[in-house]
Structure formats: structure tokens, C-alpha cells
Design a protein around this motif. Structure first.
Motif, PDB file in Angstrom:
ATOM      1  N   SER A 224       0.765  -1.145   0.174  1.00  0.00           N
ATOM      2  CA  SER A 224      -0.001   0.015   0.015  1.00  0.00           C
ATOM      3  C   SER A 224       0.998   1.200  -0.032  1.00  0.00           C
ATOM      4  O   SER A 224       1.772   1.422   0.718  1.00  0.00           O
ATOM      5  N   HIS A 238      -4.398   9.602   2.012  1.00  0.00           N
ATOM      6  CA  HIS A 238      -5.274   8.591   1.844  1.00  0.00           C
ATOM      7  C   HIS A 238      -4.142   7.278   2.061  1.00  0.00           C
ATOM      8  O   HIS A 238      -3.171   7.342   1.145  1.00  0.00           O
ATOM      9  N   SER A 241      -7.005   1.299   1.536  1.00  0.00           N
ATOM     10  CA  SER A 241      -8.279   0.640   1.351  1.00  0.00           C
ATOM     11  C   SER A 241      -7.968  -0.631   1.176  1.00  0.00           C
ATOM     12  O   SER A 241      -7.439  -1.212   0.402  1.00  0.00           O
ATOM     13  N   CYS A 242      -8.871  -1.568   2.189  1.00  0.00           N
ATOM     14  CA  CYS A 242      -8.616  -2.957   2.386  1.00  0.00           C
ATOM     15  C   CYS A 242     -10.015  -3.677   2.197  1.00  0.00           C
ATOM     16  O   CYS A 242     -11.201  -2.740   2.142  1.00  0.00           O
ATOM     17  N   TYR A 245     -11.646  -1.826   5.851  1.00  0.00           N
ATOM     18  CA  TYR A 245     -11.712  -0.543   5.861  1.00  0.00           C
ATOM     19  C   TYR A 245     -10.849   0.319   5.168  1.00  0.00           C
ATOM     20  O   TYR A 245     -10.162  -0.193   4.258  1.00  0.00           O
ATOM     21  N   SER A 246     -11.251   1.651   5.207  1.00  0.00           N
ATOM     22  CA  SER A 246     -10.229   2.813   4.512  1.00  0.00           C
ATOM     23  C   SER A 246     -10.038   3.539   5.670  1.00  0.00           C
ATOM     24  O   SER A 246     -10.826   3.958   6.212  1.00  0.00           O
ATOM     25  N   ASP A 248      -8.018   7.694   6.187  1.00  0.00           N
ATOM     26  CA  ASP A 248      -7.711   8.774   5.677  1.00  0.00           C
ATOM     27  C   ASP A 248      -7.247   9.828   6.868  1.00  0.00           C
ATOM     28  O   ASP A 248      -7.874   9.958   7.816  1.00  0.00           O
ATOM     29  N   GLN A 262     -19.794   7.593   2.791  1.00  0.00           N
ATOM     30  CA  GLN A 262     -20.286   6.182   3.204  1.00  0.00           C
ATOM     31  C   GLN A 262     -21.187   5.899   4.390  1.00  0.00           C
ATOM     32  O   GLN A 262     -21.855   6.920   4.705  1.00  0.00           O
ATOM     33  N   SER A 307     -11.936   6.718   9.336  1.00  0.00           N
ATOM     34  CA  SER A 307     -12.130   5.252   8.792  1.00  0.00           C
ATOM     35  C   SER A 307     -13.546   5.262   8.315  1.00  0.00           C
ATOM     36  O   SER A 307     -14.602   5.387   9.096  1.00  0.00           O
ATOM     37  N   GLU A 310     -15.497  -0.927   4.947  1.00  0.00           N
ATOM     38  CA  GLU A 310     -15.642  -1.152   3.309  1.00  0.00           C
ATOM     39  C   GLU A 310     -16.854  -2.174   3.119  1.00  0.00           C
ATOM     40  O   GLU A 310     -16.916  -2.955   3.919  1.00  0.00           O
TER      41      GLU A 310
END
Length: 310
Positions: A224, A238, A241-242, A245-246, A248, A262, A307, A310
Motif C-alpha cells: 500500500s 489517503h 483501502s482494504c 476499512y479505508s 484517511d 459512506q 475510517s 468497506e
């Protein structure tokens, strides 16, 4: 829609210290306080809502009773857990299982994918990320023989670094480090090695069998790469992103507006002071932006880490 501010839960540990109080002003239970569970609905340390319409309610209760606040996100439990960790001394060398292994061996628990943002560290500090075993046979041999210096991979760190820790990755936070951790809502950790330390006169439990079964060989570093951009009123980074979760970071100076698109967003104030939609906020506060909250207007000089599931 009002934000959901949370009352943190604190965890003592033999490796903990006092920086959670010194840096963020938290009322910690002792001089060996290792963790602040800042946004948590996990049964081992659950946060309550602080103020507003839901004052005093458990986050897990809101998750079940008011699913619209979370955009009807699927699942029977709040999916993420946000911590601040103060490592005065080294944490154990450890590994986390994935969902499949944890589901079978840990009573249906989630696995534990996590990531670390280095809030601060002493000069020359390292962390453990990965190992040097070529395959599982060599890994087992190194562990059984205690060849830790040959096995363990260490990397230098500095304030502002970010690391993604996937299941099966050997890892450890070293003394002198304070991090913000974003993770799946899981409390499953397998200790590989604990420096032969004693807790209440006894060695802490190790999980050698589970560790060997879950550590991935050979080690592959996470690829990443953080992405930076300048926005009106903030510098945005940023991190990742997995599957789960993401994450930032926003360094805000002046006025910054954002609509989190989101289902819900976790927000941690890691430095500075300001307001969000006119509500005063300071470093050490954590809140959830419910689904469909509309525009969030931040004012002040502050840094936040956000966060989303996802």
C-alpha cells in the motif's frame, strides 16, 4: 443529524505508561495504561455515547436498535475498533488470525486485520514487521530454538509513518511508541514471544501452535502506498483501502468542508482544536458521523484520522 461522541475505555498492561494522560488529558486508571479503546462495540471494552440524544447508551445497542444511523451496514456487530496505544515498553511479538481461522478456532470471532498510524515515537525507535523464515519448517525451527534475532524483521519508524498489518504478519510495537490503530472488531492475538517477562510472577501465555499455523511464509511486505492531495482548507492523505476499512488523514487549517459518502465514518482528533458544525472539538476526542449527515464543516487548526468500513 448529531454526531455520536464516545467515552473511551482504558486497558492497563505491563508495557503501558502515562502518555495517554500527558498528551490527551485522559483520566487513566494507572501509570501502566496501555490502550485507549476510543471507538469500540467489542464486548471486552465497549464505549458508551457521551452527550446528545443517546447519552449513556452502549454503541452495540445503537447498532442493533438504530441501524439507520449506520446506513444499515450489514452484520450483527459494529465492524471496526479504533484504539490509541501507548507502548512505554515493548509489546510481545505476535500475530493475528484471519476470519476463517478465528471463526473455526475462536468461537466464531472475527479475524484481525489492522493498521497503525505513528502518533509519536522516541528517536531511533523501531517496530517489528515480518520475519526472515523461508518457509513454515524453518519458521517452526526458529521459534522452537528461540532464534529471535534471526527470525524477527525490524524497521525504523518516525512520527507520521503508516503500516498495514494483515493477518499472518508477525508484528510488535516497541517501547517509546504511541500509535492510533484501526482494526477489525476483534480481540484475538497470538503471542509468539514475550521476552520471558513475568506478569504477577508468572510468564504470560504464549500461543506457539496457533502462531505457527497462522504466520504466513515467506513474509511479503504490504505494498500500500499513501496518496496525498491539497484540498481547500486541508491537506488530505489517503493511507489504505482494504477489504475491511479505508483510512484517511486530514490536516485542517482554517475552514474545511466534507460530505462523508459512506454509511458512517469514525473520526479521531489526533491534534489541535476547532469545531465541527459549530461543536467544539479537541485532541483526544472521537466520534461517529452517522449515515446521511450531510456536509461536515470543520474550522480550526487540527488533524483528524477518519475510517470507513468497506
Amino acid at each position: 443529524m448529531e454526531f455520536l461522541f464516545l467515552e473511551p475505555v482504558f486497558k492497563e498492561a505491563i508495557w503501558g505508561g502515562t502518555r495517554l494522560h500527558e498528551v490527551f488529558g485522559y483520566e487513566i486508571p494507572s501509570d501502566t495504561t496501555g490502550e485507549c479503546w476510543a471507538i469500540s462495540a467489542h464486548e471486552n471494552g465497549e464505549c458508551r455515547i457521551s452527550g446528545g440524544s443517546y447519552d449513556g447508551e452502549l454503541l452495540s445497542s445503537l447498532w442493533k436498535e438504530k441501524p439507520e444511523l449506520f446506513g444499515y451496514y450489514p452484520g450483527d456487530q459494529f465492524p471496526l475498533l479504533i484504539k490509541i496505544i501507548d507502548a512505554k515498553q515493548d509489546l510481545s511479538i505476535q500475530v493475528h488470525p484471519d476470519d476463517t481461522y478465528a471463526g473455526v478456532h475462536e468461537n466464531g470471532s472475527l479475524g484481525k486485520t489492522e493498521c497503525w498510524y505513528i502518533l509519536d515515537c522516541e528517536p531511533g525507535t523501531e517496530i517489528v514487521i515480518g520475519h526472515y523464515a523461508r518457509d513454515t519448517k524453518e519458521l517452526e525451527s526458529m521459534i522452537q530454538d528461540g532464534r529471535w534475532n534471526e527470525l524477527i524483521r525490524k524497521v525504523p519508524i518516525q512520527k507520521g509513518d503508516f503500516f498495514q498489518i494483515n493477518p499472518g504478519c508477525v508484528h510488535a510495537i516497541k517501547g517509546g511508541t504511541m500509535i492510533l490503530e484501526t482494526q477489525q472488531s476483534s480481540d484475538i492475538t497470538y503471542r509468539v514471544y514475550d521476552y520471558d517477562r513475568l506478569s504477577d510472577g508468572k510468564p504470560r501465555q504464549l500461543h506457539i501452535k496457533q502462531s505457527i499455523e497462522t504466520i504466513k511464509t515467506p513474509f511479503q511486505a504490504d505494498e500500500s502506498r499513501k496518496v496525498k492531495e491539497s484540498l481547500e482548507g486541508a491537506d488530505h492523505t489517503h493511507f489504505v483501502s482494504c477489504q475491511y476499512y479505508s483510512v484517511d488523514k486530514y490536516d485542517i487549517t482554517g475552514t474545511f468542508s466534507i460530505e462523508f459518502n459512506q454509511c458512517f465514518t469514525n473520526v479521531s482528533i489526533i491534534s489541535g482544536t476547532g469545531t465541527v458544525n459549530g461543536v467544539g472539538i479537541v485532541a483526544g476526542q472521537h466520534f461517529i458521523v452517522p449515515a446521511n449527515s450531510g456536509l461536515c464543516r470543520f474550522e480550526g487548526t487540527l488533524s483528524i484520522i477518519c475510517s470507513n468500513p468497506e
